[in-house]
Design a protein around this motif. Structure first.
Motif, PDB file in Angstrom:
ATOM      1  N   ARG A   1      -9.572  -9.334  -4.359  1.00  0.00           N
ATOM      2  CA  ARG A   1      -9.491  -9.027  -5.792  1.00  0.00           C
ATOM      3  C   ARG A   1      -8.992  -7.611  -6.019  1.00  0.00           C
ATOM      4  O   ARG A   1      -8.242  -7.355  -6.974  1.00  0.00           O
ATOM      5  CB  ARG A   1     -10.839  -9.268  -6.455  1.00  0.00           C
ATOM      6  CG  ARG A   1     -11.143 -10.752  -6.473  1.00  0.00           C
ATOM      7  CD  ARG A   1     -12.299 -11.130  -7.307  1.00  0.00           C
ATOM      8  NE  ARG A   1     -12.412 -12.601  -7.275  1.00  0.00           N
ATOM      9  CZ  ARG A   1     -13.478 -13.240  -7.649  1.00  0.00           C
ATOM     10  NH1 ARG A   1     -14.521 -12.578  -8.114  1.00  0.00           N
ATOM     11  NH2 ARG A   1     -13.522 -14.555  -7.586  1.00  0.00           N
ATOM     12  N   VAL A   2      -9.386  -6.671  -5.169  1.00  0.00           N
ATOM     13  CA  VAL A   2      -8.893  -5.298  -5.282  1.00  0.00           C
ATOM     14  C   VAL A   2      -7.387  -5.283  -5.048  1.00  0.00           C
ATOM     15  O   VAL A   2      -6.637  -4.639  -5.793  1.00  0.00           O
ATOM     16  CB  VAL A   2      -9.620  -4.366  -4.277  1.00  0.00           C
ATOM     17  CG1 VAL A   2      -8.924  -3.024  -4.157  1.00  0.00           C
ATOM     18  CG2 VAL A   2     -11.076  -4.179  -4.698  1.00  0.00           C
ATOM     19  N   ILE A   3      -6.925  -6.003  -4.038  1.00  0.00           N
ATOM     20  CA  ILE A   3      -5.496  -6.084  -3.756  1.00  0.00           C
ATOM     21  C   ILE A   3      -4.753  -6.726  -4.919  1.00  0.00           C
ATOM     22  O   ILE A   3      -3.704  -6.236  -5.351  1.00  0.00           O
ATOM     23  CB  ILE A   3      -5.239  -6.847  -2.440  1.00  0.00           C
ATOM     24  CG1 ILE A   3      -5.748  -6.030  -1.258  1.00  0.00           C
ATOM     25  CG2 ILE A   3      -3.765  -7.190  -2.280  1.00  0.00           C
ATOM     26  CD1 ILE A   3      -5.824  -6.798   0.048  1.00  0.00           C
ATOM     27  N   ALA A   4      -5.282  -7.804  -5.454  1.00  0.00           N
ATOM     28  CA  ALA A   4      -4.642  -8.493  -6.577  1.00  0.00           C
ATOM     29  C   ALA A   4      -4.541  -7.576  -7.792  1.00  0.00           C
ATOM     30  O   ALA A   4      -3.513  -7.548  -8.478  1.00  0.00           O
ATOM     31  CB  ALA A   4      -5.414  -9.762  -6.931  1.00  0.00           C
ATOM     32  N   ARG A   5      -5.577  -6.803  -8.044  1.00  0.00           N
ATOM     33  CA  ARG A   5      -5.545  -5.885  -9.189  1.00  0.00           C
ATOM     34  C   ARG A   5      -4.496  -4.809  -8.960  1.00  0.00           C
ATOM     35  O   ARG A   5      -3.732  -4.457  -9.865  1.00  0.00           O
ATOM     36  CB  ARG A   5      -6.926  -5.255  -9.416  1.00  0.00           C
ATOM     37  CG  ARG A   5      -6.986  -4.408 -10.667  1.00  0.00           C
ATOM     38  CD  ARG A   5      -8.401  -3.964 -11.006  1.00  0.00           C
ATOM     39  NE  ARG A   5      -9.105  -3.355  -9.900  1.00  0.00           N
ATOM     40  CZ  ARG A   5      -9.028  -2.053  -9.587  1.00  0.00           C
ATOM     41  NH1 ARG A   5      -8.251  -1.250 -10.277  1.00  0.00           N
ATOM     42  NH2 ARG A   5      -9.735  -1.567  -8.586  1.00  0.00           N
ATOM     43  N   ALA A   6      -4.417  -4.287  -7.743  1.00  0.00           N
ATOM     44  CA  ALA A   6      -3.419  -3.268  -7.432  1.00  0.00           C
ATOM     45  C   ALA A   6      -2.001  -3.840  -7.580  1.00  0.00           C
ATOM     46  O   ALA A   6      -1.103  -3.174  -8.108  1.00  0.00           O
ATOM     47  CB  ALA A   6      -3.640  -2.729  -6.024  1.00  0.00           C
ATOM     48  N   GLU A   7      -1.785  -5.049  -7.126  1.00  0.00           N
ATOM     49  CA  GLU A   7      -0.478  -5.686  -7.264  1.00  0.00           C
ATOM     50  C   GLU A   7      -0.142  -5.912  -8.737  1.00  0.00           C
ATOM     51  O   GLU A   7       0.994  -5.695  -9.159  1.00  0.00           O
ATOM     52  CB  GLU A   7      -0.432  -6.996  -6.492  1.00  0.00           C
ATOM     53  CG  GLU A   7      -0.420  -6.808  -4.995  1.00  0.00           C
ATOM     54  CD  GLU A   7      -0.466  -8.118  -4.226  1.00  0.00           C
ATOM     55  OE1 GLU A   7      -0.728  -9.181  -4.840  1.00  0.00           O
ATOM     56  OE2 GLU A   7      -0.243  -8.076  -3.008  1.00  0.00           O
ATOM     57  N   ALA A   8      -1.115  -6.338  -9.514  1.00  0.00           N
ATOM     58  CA  ALA A   8      -0.884  -6.552 -10.939  1.00  0.00           C
ATOM     59  C   ALA A   8      -0.523  -5.236 -11.620  1.00  0.00           C
ATOM     60  O   ALA A   8       0.326  -5.199 -12.514  1.00  0.00           O
ATOM     61  CB  ALA A   8      -2.113  -7.179 -11.593  1.00  0.00           C
ATOM     62  N   ALA A   9      -1.141  -4.145 -11.196  1.00  0.00           N
ATOM     63  CA  ALA A   9      -0.827  -2.840 -11.774  1.00  0.00           C
ATOM     64  C   ALA A   9       0.622  -2.474 -11.486  1.00  0.00           C
ATOM     65  O   ALA A   9       1.322  -1.921 -12.347  1.00  0.00           O
ATOM     66  CB  ALA A   9      -1.777  -1.784 -11.225  1.00  0.00           C
ATOM     67  N   VAL A  10       1.092  -2.780 -10.290  1.00  0.00           N
ATOM     68  CA  VAL A  10       2.487  -2.492  -9.937  1.00  0.00           C
ATOM     69  C   VAL A  10       3.420  -3.354 -10.776  1.00  0.00           C
ATOM     70  O   VAL A  10       4.462  -2.878 -11.255  1.00  0.00           O
ATOM     71  CB  VAL A  10       2.722  -2.728  -8.418  1.00  0.00           C
ATOM     72  CG1 VAL A  10       4.200  -2.674  -8.096  1.00  0.00           C
ATOM     73  CG2 VAL A  10       1.948  -1.691  -7.616  1.00  0.00           C
ATOM     74  N   TRP A  11       3.093  -4.603 -10.980  1.00  0.00           N
ATOM     75  CA  TRP A  11       3.949  -5.504 -11.751  1.00  0.00           C
ATOM     76  C   TRP A  11       4.089  -5.054 -13.209  1.00  0.00           C
ATOM     77  O   TRP A  11       5.085  -5.337 -13.849  1.00  0.00           O
ATOM     78  CB  TRP A  11       3.407  -6.923 -11.736  1.00  0.00           C
ATOM     79  CG  TRP A  11       3.368  -7.572 -10.398  1.00  0.00           C
ATOM     80  CD1 TRP A  11       4.203  -7.349  -9.346  1.00  0.00           C
ATOM     81  CD2 TRP A  11       2.464  -8.580  -9.966  1.00  0.00           C
ATOM     82  NE1 TRP A  11       3.857  -8.131  -8.284  1.00  0.00           N
ATOM     83  CE2 TRP A  11       2.793  -8.909  -8.629  1.00  0.00           C
ATOM     84  CE3 TRP A  11       1.395  -9.222 -10.566  1.00  0.00           C
ATOM     85  CZ2 TRP A  11       2.095  -9.856  -7.897  1.00  0.00           C
ATOM     86  CZ3 TRP A  11       0.694 -10.174  -9.839  1.00  0.00           C
ATOM     87  CH2 TRP A  11       1.048 -10.486  -8.514  1.00  0.00           C
ATOM     88  N   THR A  12       3.074  -4.411 -13.708  1.00  0.00           N
ATOM     89  CA  THR A  12       3.092  -4.019 -15.125  1.00  0.00           C
ATOM     90  C   THR A  12       3.698  -2.650 -15.356  1.00  0.00           C
ATOM     91  O   THR A  12       3.780  -2.207 -16.495  1.00  0.00           O
ATOM     92  CB  THR A  12       1.670  -4.061 -15.712  1.00  0.00           C
ATOM     93  OG1 THR A  12       0.835  -3.151 -14.981  1.00  0.00           O
ATOM     94  CG2 THR A  12       1.089  -5.461 -15.656  1.00  0.00           C
ATOM     95  N   LEU A  13       4.124  -1.964 -14.292  1.00  0.00           N
ATOM     96  CA  LEU A  13       4.767  -0.658 -14.461  1.00  0.00           C
ATOM     97  C   LEU A  13       6.105  -0.857 -15.164  1.00  0.00           C
ATOM     98  O   LEU A  13       6.838  -1.806 -14.873  1.00  0.00           O
ATOM     99  CB  LEU A  13       5.011   0.012 -13.103  1.00  0.00           C
ATOM    100  CG  LEU A  13       3.792   0.538 -12.364  1.00  0.00           C
ATOM    101  CD1 LEU A  13       4.200   1.070 -11.005  1.00  0.00           C
ATOM    102  CD2 LEU A  13       3.112   1.640 -13.174  1.00  0.00           C
ATOM    103  N   PRO A  14       6.426   0.044 -16.068  1.00  0.00           N
ATOM    104  CA  PRO A  14       7.741  -0.074 -16.739  1.00  0.00           C
ATOM    105  C   PRO A  14       8.863   0.220 -15.745  1.00  0.00           C
ATOM    106  O   PRO A  14       8.691   1.013 -14.818  1.00  0.00           O
ATOM    107  CB  PRO A  14       7.673   0.994 -17.838  1.00  0.00           C
ATOM    108  CG  PRO A  14       6.605   1.938 -17.419  1.00  0.00           C
ATOM    109  CD  PRO A  14       5.658   1.175 -16.542  1.00  0.00           C
ATOM    110  N   ASP A  15      10.005  -0.398 -15.954  1.00  0.00           N
ATOM    111  CA  ASP A  15      11.172  -0.127 -15.107  1.00  0.00           C
ATOM    112  C   ASP A  15      11.678   1.271 -15.420  1.00  0.00           C
ATOM    113  O   ASP A  15      11.726   1.690 -16.561  1.00  0.00           O
ATOM    114  CB  ASP A  15      12.274  -1.144 -15.381  1.00  0.00           C
ATOM    115  CG  ASP A  15      11.894  -2.530 -14.886  1.00  0.00           C
ATOM    116  OD1 ASP A  15      11.073  -2.617 -13.952  1.00  0.00           O
ATOM    117  OD2 ASP A  15      12.411  -3.520 -15.436  1.00  0.00           O
ATOM    118  N   ARG A  16      12.080   1.972 -14.391  1.00  0.00           N
ATOM    119  CA  ARG A  16      12.578   3.334 -14.606  1.00  0.00           C
ATOM    120  C   ARG A  16      14.045   3.385 -14.448  1.00  0.00           C
ATOM    121  O   ARG A  16      14.748   2.853 -13.816  1.00  0.00           O
ATOM    122  CB  ARG A  16      11.909   4.285 -13.632  1.00  0.00           C
ATOM    123  CG  ARG A  16      10.436   4.407 -13.944  1.00  0.00           C
ATOM    124  CD  ARG A  16       9.787   5.401 -13.038  1.00  0.00           C
ATOM    125  NE  ARG A  16       8.347   5.295 -13.243  1.00  0.00           N
ATOM    126  CZ  ARG A  16       7.524   6.241 -12.960  1.00  0.00           C
ATOM    127  NH1 ARG A  16       7.944   7.357 -12.469  1.00  0.00           N
ATOM    128  NH2 ARG A  16       6.261   6.090 -13.164  1.00  0.00           N
TER     129      ARG A  16
END
Length: 58
Positions: A43-58
């Motif tokens: 679950r910690v890994i999944a949350r970290a991955e979800a955080a990366v997915w939601t980062l805005p494109d730069r």
């Protein structure tokens, strides 16, 4: 009327069943913390991955 021996045997059987159930539970319990830790890590890994997915494109 039940005999003293009959009652004694019933109580012995009930105690034996209880011991067997408790032994089975005691055998099961040591595995649970490890299983719970695995779920937590996933679950910690999944949350970290979800955080990366939601980062805005730069």
């Amino acid at each position: 009327m039940a005999s003293v021996m009959g009652l004694s045997e019933e109580r012995e059987t009930a105690a034996r069943v209880r011991v067997e159930k408790l032994q089975a539970e005691a055998d099961r319990v040591p595995a649970e913390p490890g299983e719970a830790e695995t779920v937590l890590e996933r679950r910690v890994i999944a949350r970290a991955e979800a955080a990366v997915w939601t980062l805005p494109d730069r």
